[in-house]
Enzyme design. Structure first.
Site, PDB file in Angstrom:
ATOM      1  N   GLN A   1      20.815  75.545  88.091  1.00 48.97           N
ATOM      2  CA  GLN A   1      21.543  74.575  88.931  1.00 48.97           C
ATOM      3  C   GLN A   1      21.129  74.684  90.395  1.00 48.97           C
ATOM      4  O   GLN A   1      21.186  73.703  91.137  1.00 48.97           O
ATOM      5  CB  GLN A   1      23.054  74.799  88.829  1.00 48.97           C
ATOM      6  CG  GLN A   1      23.683  74.408  87.508  1.00 48.97           C
ATOM      7  CD  GLN A   1      23.779  75.576  86.569  1.00 48.97           C
ATOM      8  OE1 GLN A   1      22.969  76.507  86.639  1.00 48.97           O
ATOM      9  NE2 GLN A   1      24.747  75.557  85.680  1.00 48.97           N
TER      10      GLN A   1
ATOM     11  N   ARG B   1      28.916  68.417  85.762  1.00 42.96           N
ATOM     12  CA  ARG B   1      29.308  69.818  85.807  1.00 42.96           C
ATOM     13  C   ARG B   1      29.781  70.128  87.214  1.00 42.96           C
ATOM     14  O   ARG B   1      29.720  69.289  88.113  1.00 42.96           O
ATOM     15  CB  ARG B   1      28.210  70.770  85.307  1.00 42.96           C
ATOM     16  CG  ARG B   1      26.768  70.401  85.501  1.00 42.96           C
ATOM     17  CD  ARG B   1      26.222  70.471  86.902  1.00 42.96           C
ATOM     18  NE  ARG B   1      26.616  71.670  87.593  1.00 42.96           N
ATOM     19  CZ  ARG B   1      26.797  71.762  88.890  1.00 42.96           C
ATOM     20  NH1 ARG B   1      26.609  70.700  89.672  1.00 42.96           N
ATOM     21  NH2 ARG B   1      27.154  72.868  89.457  1.00 42.96           N
ATOM     22  N   GLY B   2      30.255  71.397  87.398  1.00 45.28           N
ATOM     23  CA  GLY B   2      30.884  71.736  88.669  1.00 45.28           C
ATOM     24  C   GLY B   2      32.385  71.512  88.510  1.00 45.28           C
ATOM     25  O   GLY B   2      32.814  70.445  88.028  1.00 45.28           O
ATOM     26  N   ALA B   3      33.175  72.524  88.897  1.00 49.74           N
ATOM     27  CA  ALA B   3      34.607  72.500  88.573  1.00 49.74           C
ATOM     28  C   ALA B   3      35.336  71.224  89.026  1.00 49.74           C
ATOM     29  O   ALA B   3      35.996  70.559  88.213  1.00 49.74           O
ATOM     30  CB  ALA B   3      35.266  73.753  89.147  1.00 49.74           C
TER      31      ALA B   3
ATOM     32  N   ASP C   1      35.130  78.432  90.044  1.00 53.23           N
ATOM     33  CA  ASP C   1      35.643  77.639  88.924  1.00 53.23           C
ATOM     34  C   ASP C   1      37.116  77.899  88.672  1.00 53.23           C
ATOM     35  O   ASP C   1      37.811  77.066  88.089  1.00 53.23           O
ATOM     36  CB  ASP C   1      34.840  77.932  87.654  1.00 53.23           C
ATOM     37  CG  ASP C   1      33.534  77.166  87.689  1.00 53.23           C
ATOM     38  OD1 ASP C   1      32.615  77.604  88.408  1.00 53.23           O
ATOM     39  OD2 ASP C   1      33.451  76.112  87.028  1.00 53.23           O
TER      40      ASP C   1
ATOM     41  N   ASN D   1      32.974  82.376  89.004  1.00 54.86           N
ATOM     42  CA  ASN D   1      31.950  81.410  89.425  1.00 54.86           C
ATOM     43  C   ASN D   1      30.712  81.681  88.570  1.00 54.86           C
ATOM     44  O   ASN D   1      30.695  82.603  87.734  1.00 54.86           O
ATOM     45  CB  ASN D   1      31.659  81.543  90.922  1.00 54.86           C
ATOM     46  CG  ASN D   1      30.813  80.383  91.442  1.00 54.86           C
ATOM     47  OD1 ASN D   1      31.114  79.227  91.179  1.00 54.86           O
ATOM     48  ND2 ASN D   1      29.750  80.679  92.161  1.00 54.86           N
ATOM     49  N   LYS D   2      29.698  80.891  88.769  1.00 56.86           N
ATOM     50  CA  LYS D   2      28.473  80.979  87.972  1.00 56.86           C
ATOM     51  C   LYS D   2      27.973  82.413  87.832  1.00 56.86           C
ATOM     52  O   LYS D   2      27.996  83.182  88.796  1.00 56.86           O
ATOM     53  CB  LYS D   2      27.404  80.098  88.614  1.00 56.86           C
ATOM     54  CG  LYS D   2      26.050  80.060  87.940  1.00 56.86           C
ATOM     55  CD  LYS D   2      26.129  79.683  86.479  1.00 56.86           C
ATOM     56  CE  LYS D   2      26.831  78.366  86.241  1.00 56.86           C
ATOM     57  NZ  LYS D   2      27.222  78.175  84.808  1.00 56.86           N
TER      58      LYS D   2
ATOM     59  N   ARG E   1      35.186  72.472  78.135  1.00 58.07           N
ATOM     60  CA  ARG E   1      34.714  73.708  78.768  1.00 58.07           C
ATOM     61  C   ARG E   1      35.952  74.519  79.193  1.00 58.07           C
ATOM     62  O   ARG E   1      36.921  73.935  79.685  1.00 58.07           O
ATOM     63  CB  ARG E   1      33.828  73.420  80.002  1.00 58.07           C
ATOM     64  CG  ARG E   1      32.491  72.764  79.635  1.00 58.07           C
ATOM     65  CD  ARG E   1      31.555  72.700  80.841  1.00 58.07           C
ATOM     66  NE  ARG E   1      30.923  73.985  81.104  1.00 58.07           N
ATOM     67  CZ  ARG E   1      30.199  74.232  82.212  1.00 58.07           C
ATOM     68  NH1 ARG E   1      30.057  73.291  83.129  1.00 58.07           N
ATOM     69  NH2 ARG E   1      29.642  75.412  82.388  1.00 58.07           N
TER      70      ARG E   1
END
Ligand code: MRU
Length: 342
Positions: free
Chosen positions: A196, A47-49, A237, A247-248, A90
């Site tokens: 996270q 995960r993570g862009a 992201d 973002n998150k 995603r």
């Protein structure tokens, strides 16, 4: 020393650190097919862009290994099928689409049969990874003056080595400040629902010997009010050309709190996260994940089974809340006329 989140296995599979298992266990998995990589992206094993983009590019290579002897048309047909599958894994991080489009373009421009195209794709996926590693370092260098000795930095989610091909985005200036001998304290939002911050950011900072303090997401405002936070750095992201960014979930609340308390708020991202096709944040697709992620903590139900739950994985922070963007080109302000996407 930061961790390495991805690699080629000796047999050409995509080797990942399964991020679901951290911090209890560091488990490496070899993903042998495009389908396995898509599943790993969907289930947050990777995960993570930036890392999602790198993994998808490598997944195309791993997933077409067996087709090297195939004629060009058959090879390209399977490549397009896998690119569609990976692209649907995603929706929010534009790096995924960016990396897949780049791979498909390169395949189309490479003459020859399956073997020639495959070899070119393997080199391109490795380039995408190495370029990301270099961009992380440049982001770190751009952000280094913002992190003086004794700085107290707050971050959200994980935008570190576990989310990229290098030393991270939001964490990159922190790693470089630490390497330069500066004392840095990092407040880490736990980042509900899937933690996270607590599980991944705290783990990689501890691993690197950087002091960090995990806080409940709701504690950030109170800390800022007590002047315990010098600056906030988060990742992204997808960044629209006007500077609105996704973002998150929870990033927007943090930005509002930072502005209210006069705390500088930085968004760190490689230029591959800038979506040049998007005028503002209104067009960013926001991933809705399973309600169960909100109702459970570490697998245990913490809300009545009958209760509903909303689980948007990201929010959009309007550009006006951002003090500056830290990109591989330096400290930037919108509008962004170019990403690396052209
Ligand atoms: O759902 P995740 O864990 O993929 O969300 C990640 C983030 O929101 C990160 O901050 C973002 O991708 C930047 S990573 C350098």
């Amino acid at each position: 020393m930061s961790v390495q989140a991805i690699a080629w296995s000796p047999s050409g599979a995509v080797r990942i650190v399964d991020q679901r298992a951290l911090p209890e266990a560091r488990i490496e998995r070899d993903l042998e097919s495009g389908e396995a990589v898509a599943d790993a992206i969907r289930t947050l094993q990777v995960r993570g862009a930036p890392l999602i983009g790198i993994a998808a590019a490598m997944g195309l290579v791993a997933g077409t290994r067996e087709l090297r002897a195939a004629p060009r048309e058959g090879f390209l047909a399977r490549l397009h099928e896998l690119a569609a599958l990976l692209g649907a894994a995603r929706p929010t991080a534009v790096n995924l689409r960016w990396a897949l489009d780049r791979m498909v373009r390169v395949a189309a421009a490479t003459p020859g049969g399956g073997a020639a195209v495959w070899e070119r794709l393997q080199a391109e996926a490795t380039d995408i990874w190495e370029e990301d590693r270099a961009m992380c370092r440049r982001i770190g260098e751009a952000g280094l003056p913002l992190v003086p000795d004794g700085a107290k930095v707050l971050t959200h989610c994980n935008a570190g080595a576990l989310a990229t091909g290098g030393i991270g985005t939001a964490l990159a200036p922190i790693y470089l400040a630490h390497d330069a001998g500066r004392r840095v304290e990092v407040f880490v939002d736990e980042t509900r629902p899937v933690l996270q911050g607590a599980r991944l950011t705290a783990w990689e900072l501890v691993h690197a010997g950087i002091p960090c303090t995990v806080i409940a997401d709701g504690a950030a405002g109170s800390l800022m009010r007590q002047a315990k936070v010098d600056l906030v750095i988060v990742g992204a992201d997808r960044i629209a050309t006007n500077g609105d960014f996704a973002n998150k979930i929870g990033t927007y609340s943090l930005a509002v709190l930072a502005l209210h308390h006069g705390v500088p708020f930085y968004c760190a991202a490689p230029s591959s996260t800038i979506d040049v096709a998007l005028a503002d944040g209104g067009g960013i697709p926001i991933e809705q994940r399973a309600p169960d992620e909100v109702k459970r903590v570490a697998g245990r139900l913490v809300a009545p089974a009958e209760a509903g739950a909303l689980n948007p994985a990201f929010d959009v922070t309007p550009a006006r809340y951002v003090t500056a963007f830290l990109t591989d080109r330096g400290l930037e302000h919108p509008p962004f006329r170019d990403g690396t996407q052209r």
